[in-house]
Write an enzyme that holds these catalytic residues in place. Structure first.
Site, short mmCIF file in Angstrom:
data_model
loop_
_atom_site.label_atom_id
_atom_site.label_comp_id
_atom_site.label_asym_id
_atom_site.label_seq_id
_atom_site.Cartn_x
_atom_site.Cartn_y
_atom_site.Cartn_z
N HIS A 148 18.96 20.59 -15.69
CA HIS A 148 20.06 21.08 -14.85
C HIS A 148 20.76 22.21 -15.58
O HIS A 148 20.92 22.18 -16.81
CB HIS A 148 21.07 19.94 -14.60
CG HIS A 148 22.44 20.42 -14.24
ND1 HIS A 148 23.48 20.47 -15.18
CD2 HIS A 148 22.97 20.89 -13.08
CE1 HIS A 148 24.57 20.95 -14.59
NE2 HIS A 148 24.29 21.20 -13.33
N SER A 302 32.07 24.34 3.10
CA SER A 302 30.98 24.28 2.11
C SER A 302 29.67 23.89 2.79
O SER A 302 29.65 23.18 3.79
CB SER A 302 31.31 23.27 1.02
OG SER A 302 32.36 23.73 0.22
N ARG A 303 28.59 24.31 2.18
CA ARG A 303 27.28 24.01 2.73
C ARG A 303 26.75 22.74 2.05
O ARG A 303 26.30 22.76 0.90
CB ARG A 303 26.33 25.18 2.49
CG ARG A 303 25.05 25.06 3.27
CD ARG A 303 24.34 26.41 3.26
NE ARG A 303 23.25 26.43 4.20
CZ ARG A 303 22.00 26.04 3.90
NH1 ARG A 303 21.73 25.58 2.70
NH2 ARG A 303 21.05 26.11 4.81
#
Length: 344
Positions: A148, A302-303
């Protein structure tokens, strides 16, 4: 057409070919404001997205990234690049987002809880701009670790017109099984990037990473760490940007050699099952503790698909699962409970 205009168009075309999609702010606007840090940061996150996507695609040539551009009604947008069901990667996503507008009350409350003294206007408004690149890579083979990274810049304009700004980010590794040689390579590469700026940064941000990715209800870390930092606003905007740039350039060299080394390793069904259980822990951290996920879910418009891109395609939870003593599964758990120094 004048020679200068031709050169500008050639430069724009060169940048367009380098990126996965046109930037949110538009190439012409970014070039017009190229000396401003916001524009330089957007170019950096665009370059990082393209560099990482191309490195992953080179390792998994049978798969292709779906490139999805999106707009946020309240201001800004982003580019989501997601590869699914490849030969090497089960799911790999690399997102860019550049959003602006008014900070929601919930997001402001979350920031104030971290010590941010945000002075809103009389109507409670706090104009903000946030941009970043984030990625989570979940390989198929349990001997290839999950990785990440996230690098971001935030700017808030307060009631009196002053601007607060800060950078955050980090890169961390989550192996299913411990390979000390891989852990040393990963941490040494990140340390070299930090040491270019200040030898005190790696130990500070390594500890911050170990502390941040702690799953409190499990008493263990999500992985073997890396570096993590947030709310960094000194020594100067330029110096912090240069540091972030060095960290972003270290992503491919710290991770891709590990993928190449292990992507064809043999594994058993039992090892695959352990990978699924460890991914369950990954999901728990991201949904319960992760700041970026929380901020995204609290920001209007937000997506959600892009925010939850970090979750694996598959994961597993078993009731009261405990690995046998002295097993390789127990070995990684010991490191997750008691972080190690990998570079000395």
């Amino acid at each position: 057409m004048a020679a200068g205009e031709e050169e500008e168009e050639e430069e724009e075309e060169r940048l367009r070919r380098r990126f996965m999609a046109p930037p949110v702010s538009g190439l012409r606007e970014l070039r017009r404001r190229r000396r401003e840090l916001r524009s330089r940061m957007e170019l950096l996150i665009m370059e990082t997205q393209a560099e990482v996507c191309r490195a992953l695609a080179a390792v998994d040539p049978g798969a292709a990234f779906a490139v999805d551009t999106w707009e946020r009604k309240e201001g800004g947008g982003g580019i989501s690049c997601v590869l699914q069901d490849g030969d090497v990667f089960e799911k790999a996503g690399v997102n860019v987002s550049v959003v602006f507008g008014q900070l929601s009350e919930e997001a402001a409350r979350q920031m104030r809880s971290r010590g941010k003294a945000l002075k809103a206007s009389a109507d409670g408004k706090l104009p903000f701009c946030a941009m970043g690149v984030s990625s989570v890579i979940h390989p198929k083979n349990p001997h290839v670790p999950t990785m990440h990274f996230n690098y971001r810049y935030f700017e808030i304009e307060e009631a009196d017109g002053t601007k607060q700004w800060w950078f955050g980010g980090g890169t961390d590794l989550t192996p299913t099984y411990l390979n000390e040689e891989d852990a040393v390579h990963f941490h040494k590469t990140l340390k070299e990037a930090c040491d270019k700026h200040d030898p005190k940064l790696y130990p500070k941000y390594k500890k911050w990473c170990d502390d941040y990715f702690f799953i409190k209800h499990r008493g263990e870390r999500r992985g073997i760490g890396g570096i993590f930092f947030d709310d960094v606003d000194s020594p100067s905007k330029e110096e912090v940007f240069q540091f972030v740039q060095s960290c972003a350039k270290a992503i491919v060299p710290c991770y891709i050699p590990i993928v190449k080394k292990h992507c064809h390793d043999a594994f058993t069904p039992e090892e695959k099952q352990w990978q699924q259980l460890r991914r369950g822990r990954y999901v728990e951290f991201n949904l319960v503790y992760d700041r970026g996920t929380k901020f995204g879910l609290l920001t209007p418009g937000s997506r959600i698909e892009s925010i939850l891109m970090s979750l694996p395609l598959t994961a597993r939870w078993e009731y009261m699962h405990t690995p046998p003593e002295s097993s390789r599964e127990a070995e990684i758990l010991e490191v997750l409970r008691n972080p190690k120094d990998w570079v000395h």
